[in-house]
Write a protein that holds these residues in place. Structure first.
Motif: not given
Length: 199
Positions: A141-148, A116-117
């Motif tokens: 989009g599926g690899l971002l952390a919340d707020g990414g 989660a980047w």
């Protein structure tokens, strides 16, 4: 000469591949990071730099306090140069920051990526098609952390990014022949479209 602009590795020189890459200019890089730091998105961030070229964007983030960076570049010469640049930056910032260089194609890397980047830079070559960029953005989009946050840099003459539902466009700025887009985790259909600005 390309260099780290600010932070613990400020003024460290970065080598640039002789061909096949477009280093982000100091002016554009400073503008990108001014916006990201104003939103408190750099310090402690987990960063992914795709089509990394010289590694300038990801390594600038490390210099400014990011916790880690994954630099992805398939071209052998560029990957070797990134590794040398990373060694210089690592020496300047110390052992606290984690820097990894991945000599792989972006699509192959994203197909198996886990994590989660917080911040993803995408600065693809001019010849990357709009369809391939859309596929990349969909996976990111599926690899971002919340707020990414995702930052895309393209030639101004290129077709604008096609955002997946997982990413909401936030801002768009033009710097001559370069345009930079910012997007965040969210539903693109529910967000107002950003206004283009020329600087």
């Amino acid at each position: 000469m390309t260099r780290i602009i600010s932070g613990r590795a400020g003024s460290v020189r970065l080598d640039v591949p002789a061909s096949g890459t477009r280093p982000t200019s100091d002016r554009v890089r400073e503008s990108i990071f001014s916006a990201l730091e104003a939103a408190a998105l750099v310090s402690g961030a987990r960063v992914l730099d795709l089509y990394a070229g010289s590694g300038a964007l990801g390594l600038e983030a490390i210099s400014r306090g990011a916790a880690s960076v994954d630099l992805v570049e398939k071209a052998p010469q560029a990957a070797t140069i990134i590794a040398a640049n990373a060694a210089r930056v690592r020496k300047a910032v110390g052992a606290a920051a984690e820097i990894k260089v991945h000599r792989r194609a972006v699509d192959a890397y994203l197909a198996t990526a886990r994590g989660a980047w917080d911040l993803v830079f995408i600065d693809p070559p001019y010849d990357l098609s709009a369809t391939d960029l859309a596929t990349c953005l969909d996976r990111v989009g599926g690899l971002l952390a919340d707020g990414g946050r995702v930052v895309v840099e393209r030639a101004s003459r290129s077709e604008p990014p096609h955002w997946p539902h997982s990413l909401a466009p936030l801002r768009e700025k033009r710097y001559g022949d370069t345009t930079v887009w910012h997007a965040a985790v969210g539903d693109a259909d529910d967000q107002p479209r950003p206004r283009s600005q020329s600087w």
